[in-house]
Scaffold this motif. Sequence first.
Motif, PDB file in Angstrom:
ATOM      1  N   PRO A 138      79.904  45.101  49.026  1.00  0.00           N
ATOM      2  CA  PRO A 138      78.483  45.111  49.354  1.00  0.00           C
ATOM      3  C   PRO A 138      78.181  44.236  50.564  1.00  0.00           C
ATOM      4  CG  PRO A 138      78.854  43.617  47.537  1.00  0.00           C
ATOM      5  CD  PRO A 138      80.189  44.261  47.842  1.00  0.00           C
ATOM      6  N   PHE A 139      77.076  44.594  51.230  1.00  0.00           N
ATOM      7  CA  PHE A 139      76.596  43.814  52.361  1.00  0.00           C
ATOM      8  C   PHE A 139      75.218  43.267  51.996  1.00  0.00           C
ATOM      9  CE2 PHE A 139      79.154  47.227  54.521  1.00  0.00           C
ATOM     10  CZ  PHE A 139      80.176  46.413  54.974  1.00  0.00           C
ATOM     11  N   TYR A 140      74.974  42.026  52.382  1.00  0.00           N
ATOM     12  CA  TYR A 140      73.684  41.401  52.119  1.00  0.00           C
ATOM     13  C   TYR A 140      73.117  40.889  53.439  1.00  0.00           C
ATOM     14  CZ  TYR A 140      75.399  41.637  47.373  1.00  0.00           C
ATOM     15  OH  TYR A 140      75.902  42.094  46.182  1.00  0.00           O
ATOM     16  N   GLY A 141      71.913  41.330  53.773  1.00  0.00           N
ATOM     17  CA  GLY A 141      71.294  40.942  55.025  1.00  0.00           C
ATOM     18  C   GLY A 141      71.780  41.810  56.169  1.00  0.00           C
ATOM     19  N   LEU A 142      71.199  41.589  57.326  1.00  0.00           N
ATOM     20  CA  LEU A 142      71.507  42.429  58.486  1.00  0.00           C
ATOM     21  C   LEU A 142      72.822  42.093  59.167  1.00  0.00           C
ATOM     22  CD1 LEU A 142      68.077  42.850  60.292  1.00  0.00           C
ATOM     23  CD2 LEU A 142      69.336  44.506  58.931  1.00  0.00           C
ATOM     24  N   GLU A 143      73.254  40.872  59.138  1.00  0.00           N
ATOM     25  CA  GLU A 143      74.444  40.484  59.895  1.00  0.00           C
ATOM     26  C   GLU A 143      75.744  40.989  59.281  1.00  0.00           C
ATOM     27  OE1 GLU A 143      74.347  39.288  62.994  1.00  0.00           O
ATOM     28  OE2 GLU A 143      72.186  39.549  62.701  1.00  0.00           O
ATOM     29  N   GLN A 144      75.848  41.032  57.953  1.00  0.00           N
ATOM     30  CA  GLN A 144      77.106  41.393  57.314  1.00  0.00           C
ATOM     31  C   GLN A 144      77.544  42.816  57.627  1.00  0.00           C
ATOM     32  OE1 GLN A 144      77.137  40.599  53.109  1.00  0.00           O
ATOM     33  NE2 GLN A 144      77.265  38.391  53.405  1.00  0.00           N
ATOM     34  N   GLN A 145      76.634  43.759  57.692  1.00  0.00           N
ATOM     35  CA  GLN A 145      77.012  45.156  57.891  1.00  0.00           C
ATOM     36  C   GLN A 145      77.072  45.570  59.345  1.00  0.00           C
ATOM     37  OE1 GLN A 145      73.862  44.946  58.938  1.00  0.00           O
ATOM     38  NE2 GLN A 145      73.528  47.095  59.383  1.00  0.00           N
TER      39      GLN A 145
END
Length: 186
Positions: free
Chosen positions: A93-100
């Motif tokens: 999973p990705f959380y927030g805009l920066e991770q993905q």
Amino acid sequence: MRAPYYQDLSADYSRPGAVDAVTATRLIALAEEFAELKEAPLPEVDENYTWEQVERENREWWPTHCEALRQGRGDILTAEYREDLVYFCQDGPFYGLEQQKEREKHWWALLAQPGVTMTWPIVMFHQEFVHFEWACMDDVTHETIAKGTVCWVRRGHRGACHFKSEQLTFYRDVFAADHLLSGVKA
């Protein structure tokens, strides 16, 4: 019961073939306008911002999303998300805009590459839920290079997307070549 999914939408992205240039330009301008309407706190749904309005805005937004993806407009695609996005997929999973961001720019580059057309044959709306299926086809060989099933939870223009769940499969290519990445506007 079969019904055309794009019956009441401003453009049809269910099959290959570009929309006309005037429509495409208008949709990109609308996408940029919608991104500006996003509010910092997730708006409450109440008598001033109803589920009906949220769904109406999601229907209005949908063709702008498709056109932004076809044009490789990563700046618009990122602006469609909330800062506190939760994104579940097999690479997440990705959380927030920066991770993905790093991973998703490869996906956008592959999906918008020259010689490939992305289509969304199925799209359904219910309040803040937008469910869709997509497929990318090679324009020469007609092979499916990637496909997926997605659920966005998008609280209209004011709320944007705060949750996304996606199953995606790439049949050809996994990371975009540098020349393709340079075509995605950041």
